[in-house]
Design a protein around this motif. Structure first.
Motif, mmCIF file in Angstrom:
data_model
loop_
_atom_site.group_PDB
_atom_site.id
_atom_site.type_symbol
_atom_site.label_atom_id
_atom_site.label_comp_id
_atom_site.label_asym_id
_atom_site.label_seq_id
_atom_site.Cartn_x
_atom_site.Cartn_y
_atom_site.Cartn_z
ATOM 1 N N GLU A 66 35.746 -95.196 -24.021
ATOM 2 C CA GLU A 66 34.484 -95.996 -23.940
ATOM 3 C C GLU A 66 34.678 -97.274 -22.947
ATOM 4 O O GLU A 66 34.614 -98.275 -22.585
ATOM 5 C CB GLU A 66 34.626 -97.349 -25.524
ATOM 6 C CG GLU A 66 34.520 -96.627 -26.189
ATOM 7 C CD GLU A 66 34.587 -97.720 -28.260
ATOM 8 O OE1 GLU A 66 34.915 -98.669 -27.492
ATOM 9 O OE2 GLU A 66 34.753 -96.843 -28.961
ATOM 10 N N SER A 67 34.368 -96.725 -21.654
ATOM 11 C CA SER A 67 34.968 -96.721 -20.563
ATOM 12 C C SER A 67 32.864 -97.287 -19.999
ATOM 13 O O SER A 67 32.594 -96.310 -20.572
ATOM 14 C CB SER A 67 35.075 -95.849 -19.454
ATOM 15 O OG SER A 67 35.151 -96.130 -17.793
ATOM 16 N N SER A 68 33.377 -98.228 -18.765
ATOM 17 C CA SER A 68 31.426 -98.450 -18.455
ATOM 18 C C SER A 68 31.492 -98.190 -17.180
ATOM 19 O O SER A 68 31.208 -97.747 -16.234
ATOM 20 C CB SER A 68 31.679 -99.862 -18.245
ATOM 21 O OG SER A 68 32.975 -100.807 -17.294
ATOM 22 N N LEU A 69 32.446 -96.313 -17.077
ATOM 23 C CA LEU A 69 32.597 -96.721 -15.799
ATOM 24 C C LEU A 69 30.801 -95.512 -15.426
ATOM 25 O O LEU A 69 31.166 -95.122 -15.933
ATOM 26 C CB LEU A 69 33.685 -95.000 -15.633
ATOM 27 C CG LEU A 69 34.794 -96.074 -14.793
ATOM 28 C CD1 LEU A 69 35.499 -94.781 -14.785
ATOM 29 C CD2 LEU A 69 34.689 -96.174 -12.933
ATOM 30 N N ASP A 70 30.526 -95.675 -13.747
ATOM 31 C CA ASP A 70 29.463 -95.366 -13.571
ATOM 32 C C ASP A 70 29.827 -93.934 -13.076
ATOM 33 O O ASP A 70 29.493 -93.851 -11.900
ATOM 34 C CB ASP A 70 28.284 -96.595 -12.952
ATOM 35 C CG ASP A 70 26.972 -95.089 -12.610
ATOM 36 O OD1 ASP A 70 26.343 -94.853 -12.362
ATOM 37 O OD2 ASP A 70 26.509 -95.590 -10.851
ATOM 38 N N LEU A 71 29.367 -93.090 -14.309
ATOM 39 C CA LEU A 71 29.864 -91.673 -12.941
ATOM 40 C C LEU A 71 28.856 -90.397 -12.388
ATOM 41 O O LEU A 71 29.108 -89.701 -12.263
ATOM 42 C CB LEU A 71 29.916 -90.432 -14.724
ATOM 43 C CG LEU A 71 31.301 -90.885 -15.256
ATOM 44 C CD1 LEU A 71 31.748 -90.289 -16.229
ATOM 45 C CD2 LEU A 71 32.683 -90.982 -13.944
ATOM 46 N N THR A 72 27.694 -91.507 -12.978
ATOM 47 C CA THR A 72 26.163 -91.047 -11.677
ATOM 48 C C THR A 72 27.419 -91.123 -9.765
ATOM 49 O O THR A 72 26.352 -90.683 -9.357
ATOM 50 C CB THR A 72 25.545 -91.683 -11.902
ATOM 51 O OG1 THR A 72 25.219 -93.023 -11.346
ATOM 52 C CG2 THR A 72 24.467 -91.491 -12.773
ATOM 53 N N LEU A 106 40.081 -92.681 -13.063
ATOM 54 C CA LEU A 106 39.589 -91.318 -13.658
ATOM 55 C C LEU A 106 40.941 -90.308 -13.070
ATOM 56 O O LEU A 106 40.320 -89.442 -13.358
ATOM 57 C CB LEU A 106 38.407 -91.208 -12.100
ATOM 58 C CG LEU A 106 37.372 -91.490 -12.233
ATOM 59 C CD1 LEU A 106 36.385 -90.884 -11.432
ATOM 60 C CD2 LEU A 106 36.368 -90.723 -13.461
ATOM 61 N N ALA A 107 42.080 -90.822 -12.889
ATOM 62 C CA ALA A 107 42.681 -89.636 -12.959
ATOM 63 C C ALA A 107 42.654 -89.633 -13.784
ATOM 64 O O ALA A 107 43.592 -88.168 -14.143
ATOM 65 C CB ALA A 107 44.074 -90.541 -12.004
#
Length: 139
Positions: A66-72, A106-107
């Motif tokens: 449930e991370s809000s990281l923008d993986l784009t 991300l690690a």
């Protein structure tokens, strides 16, 4: 045991039509190898499969957390080093690039994705697969 299945059929000359579930893909050889260059070669598809499996697994892991990281902003480049006699990949590099600010978040997901990728797990004993992380300065 679960299974995945795809089908392939020759169309014209060196062009092959591949089908996976409801998806179609064209496979062909480049012109310099006697093909018509209507799609990627099998070796390129293997590299795409590895990169796609790894990246989609990473996305699934990040979503599950449930991370809000923008993986784009995460990019994957897969480079295969070829050997001959017989023709094969001797080494495959999976290079992941992401903004420096994502490094801490991300690690662990990157390591989990590497370990959970079906394609990587299937080929890692046959070819040297190396994962590298490149962190770009945030703008």
């Amino acid at each position: 045991m679960a299974e995945l299945s795809v089908t392939l059929e020759p169309l014209v000359d060196t062009v092959i039509s591949g089908h996976a579930r409801t998806h179609d893909i064209t496979v062909d050889r480049p012109a310099e190898k006697g093909g018509t260059d209507k799609g990627p070669m099998g070796g390129e598809l293997l590299l795409l499969a590895l990169g796609g499996c790894f990246l989609s697994t990473l996305i699934g892991i990040v979503k599950a957390e449930e991370s809000s990281l923008d993986l784009t902003q995460v990019n994957v480049r897969v480079i295969g080093s070829l050997e001959t006699a017989p023709s094969r990949f001797a080494r495959i590099l999976v290079a992941v690039s992401a903004p420096q600010r994502f490094q801490d978040q991300l690690a662990k997901p990157l390591l989990k994705a590497e370990r959970a990728c079906i394609v990587h797990n299937s080929i890692k004993n046959a070819v040297d697969v190396v994962f590298e992380q490149h962190w770009t300065p945030s703008v």
